[in-house]
Write an enzyme that holds these catalytic residues in place. Structure first.
Site, PDB file in Angstrom:
ATOM      1  CG  HIS A 122      -1.913   0.952   1.424  1.00 41.24           C
ATOM      2  ND1 HIS A 122      -1.665   2.261   1.763  1.00 41.24           N
ATOM      3  CD2 HIS A 122      -3.267   0.837   1.311  1.00 41.24           C
ATOM      4  CE1 HIS A 122      -2.822   2.906   1.846  1.00 41.24           C
ATOM      5  NE2 HIS A 122      -3.801   2.067   1.574  1.00 41.24           N
ATOM      6  CD  GLN A 202      -7.186  -4.833   3.826  1.00 40.78           C
ATOM      7  OE1 GLN A 202      -8.167  -5.519   4.103  1.00 40.78           O
ATOM      8  NE2 GLN A 202      -7.291  -3.554   3.500  1.00 40.78           N
ATOM      9  CE  LYS A 225      -7.922   0.076   5.628  1.00 42.23           C
ATOM     10  NZ  LYS A 225      -6.856  -0.088   4.651  1.00 42.23           N
ATOM     11  CB  CYS A 363      -3.783   3.246  -1.527  1.00 43.97           C
ATOM     12  SG  CYS A 363      -4.998   4.512  -1.218  1.00 43.97           S
TER      13      CYS A 363
HETATM   14  C1  LIG Z   1      -5.850   0.597   4.567  1.00 42.82           C
HETATM   15  C2  LIG Z   1      -4.462   0.131   4.493  1.00 42.82           C
HETATM   16  C3  LIG Z   1      -3.399   0.928   4.923  1.00 42.82           C
HETATM   17  C4  LIG Z   1      -3.585   2.326   5.430  1.00 42.82           C
HETATM   18  O1  LIG Z   1      -4.451   2.392   6.500  1.00 42.82           O
HETATM   19  P1  LIG Z   1      -5.034   3.807   6.964  1.00 42.82           P
HETATM   20  O2  LIG Z   1      -6.129   3.440   7.882  1.00 42.82           O
HETATM   21  O3  LIG Z   1      -5.522   4.485   5.724  1.00 42.82           O
HETATM   22  O4  LIG Z   1      -3.934   4.541   7.619  1.00 42.82           O
HETATM   23  C5  LIG Z   1      -2.135   0.411   4.857  1.00 42.82           C
HETATM   24  N1  LIG Z   1      -1.908  -0.836   4.410  1.00 42.82           N
HETATM   25  C6  LIG Z   1      -2.899  -1.628   3.978  1.00 42.82           C
HETATM   26  C7  LIG Z   1      -2.595  -3.008   3.501  1.00 42.82           C
HETATM   27  C8  LIG Z   1      -4.209  -1.175   4.003  1.00 42.82           C
HETATM   28  O5  LIG Z   1      -5.194  -1.974   3.566  1.00 42.82           O
END
Ligand SMILES: *Cc1c(COP(=O)(O)O)cnc(C)c1O
Length: 405
Positions: A122, A202, A225, A363
């Site tokens: 990411h 994740q 998440k 991203c």
């Molecule tokens: C969402 C995500 C991030 C970033 O998380 P934030 O909550 O936006 O800071 C980093 N790595 C992975 C694999 C993600 O799915």
């Protein structure tokens, strides 16, 4: 077996309609909906218990401080960290990686050193290392991935030598769904003296994490998440590693003693928590951790796999559709492209059916470049999704196929 229907009832955010149709939410990898356990815990704290933390000598502030520190203990339990002192509250996963880059990286990296990441990271696990590389002279190197989206372990072994000071790698890829063999990568990194950071954004919603078993030096995740609120996340760090790190933000809370001549700093984790923290959010995140631990990751995993297999099987049957990310070990996210339909067209058409999926680069632009595509459409699964959600998404994908061909 997980009672998905009972779980769904705990998510008021799923009750609403979208474009006049019952909402099908298939974008949990971007951000999860919130259960009542989280909403009610935060609501109750705001109504009855709110006070600032760490300064007040009055009852409300003392109780609030206790709740905030209890939240840290819950996060420690969630990750099986040895102590609450291993847990630093951050604004999220991105913020936690930046903390490690600007504090650990600035103090420990120099010209000639290397930072090793993978080609499926990411942006949050790429850009901070580029910034800190520019500052320190350390070089960012990238482990390639195979055509199926799995990590190229031969390349990993070749790239890993004693010039590598840090390996920073995603546990489960948000763009491809690949599950990396993180434990063996950590062992290999330690064998050459490198530290290891796990991006668990994740994996934390889906599998039980045990930082002591993994033996990672750092692990980061985001509350939003794992069904908690936005604005908070956590960094786990080994005690000696955190202690070797200077502060990266200055202000209240992170000090021991301040004079205009010299300031001394608090021990971790306080050293890294300058300013009034997101108190309510920390308590909400702990409620989410508790809620997931109560359900149990064995049950969650079993249900995940069943629904994932069902979804893949049916999505693959849609004409003109190609899956991106077919590593043997995969879960959670299903990315795909369709011959002439752009990912954003797919998402728009599904949106008209009340179905929320993701379209874009997730991203992870280098992942898209690796596969020579501008974007993918992505269906990602949460604890509340059921076969009906998948059936509706698949029916809509068949419509897309009919429209374009
Ligand atoms: C969402 C995500 C991030 C970033 O998380 P934030 O909550 O936006 O800071 C980093 N790595 C992975 C694999 C993600 O799915």
């Amino acid at each position: 077996m997980l009672d998905t229907e009972a779980i769904r009832k705990q998510f008021p955010g799923l009750d609403d309609e979208s474009h006049g149709k019952p909402l099908v939410y298939l974008d949990t990898a971007a951000s999860a909906q919130k259960p009542l356990a989280v909403i009610e815990r935060m609501d109750s704290f705001l109504r009855h218990d709110y006070g600032t933390v760490h300064r007040g000598l009055y009852q409300r502030s003392i109780a609030s401080t206790q709740s905030y520190e209890d939240a840290r203990a819950t996060v420690a339990k969630f990750l099986n960290a040895p102590s609450v002192d291993n847990i630093v509250f951050t604004m999220g996963c991105t913020d936690a990686i930046n903390l490690v880059a600007w504090s650990w990286g600035r103090a420990h990296l120099k010209s000639g050193d290397k930072i090793l990441i993978s080609a499926m990271e990411h942006h949050a696990n790429i850009v901070p290392w580029q910034l800190i590389g520019e500052l320190t002279g350390a070089e960012l190197i990238v482990c390639p991935i195979h055509d199926d989206g799995s990590l190229n372990m031969e390349a990993f072994d070749k790239l890993l030598d004693s010039s590598v000071k840090l390996v920073s790698m995603v546990h489960i890829s948000n763009a491809l769904g690949t599950i990396n063999p993180i434990k063996s990568c950590i062992e290999k990194a330690h064998a050459v003296g490198a530290k290891f950071l796990v991006d668990a954004a994740q994996s934390t919603p889906h599998i039980a994490i045990d930082v002591q078993d993994l033996d990672c030096d750092f692990l980061v995740f985001s509350s939003h998440k794992i069904y908690g609120p936005t604005g908070i996340g956590a960094l786990y760090g080994k005690k000696d590693v955190l202690e070797s790190m200077p502060p990266w933000r200055g202000g209240g809370e992170m000090i021991e003693k301040v004079t205009f001549e010299k300031t001394t700093y608090a021990a971790p984790p306080g050293r890294f928590e300058a300013g009034t923290p997101p108190i309510v959010e920390a308590i909400g995140m702990a409620a989410a951790c508790d809620w997931l631990m109560d359900i149990g990751f064995e049950q969650i995993h079993e249900k995940d796999q069943e629904l994932f297999n069902y979804a893949e099987e049916h999505i693959q049957q849609v004409p003109h559709l190609t899956r991106i990310g077919t590593a043997p070990q995969r879960s959670t996210a299903i990315s795909f492209v369709m011959d002439d339909a752009h990912a954003s067209d797919i998402s728009n058409i599904l949106d008209m059916e009340g179905i929320a999926i993701r379209a874009g680069h997730h991203c992870a632009q280098p992942v898209m470049d690796r596969f020579g595509i501008p974007a993918t459409a992505r269906i990602s699964l949460g604890i509340y999704n059921n076969k009906d959600d998948i059936d509706r998404a698949v029916a809509a994908l068949h419509k897309v196929a009919d429209l374009f061909y």
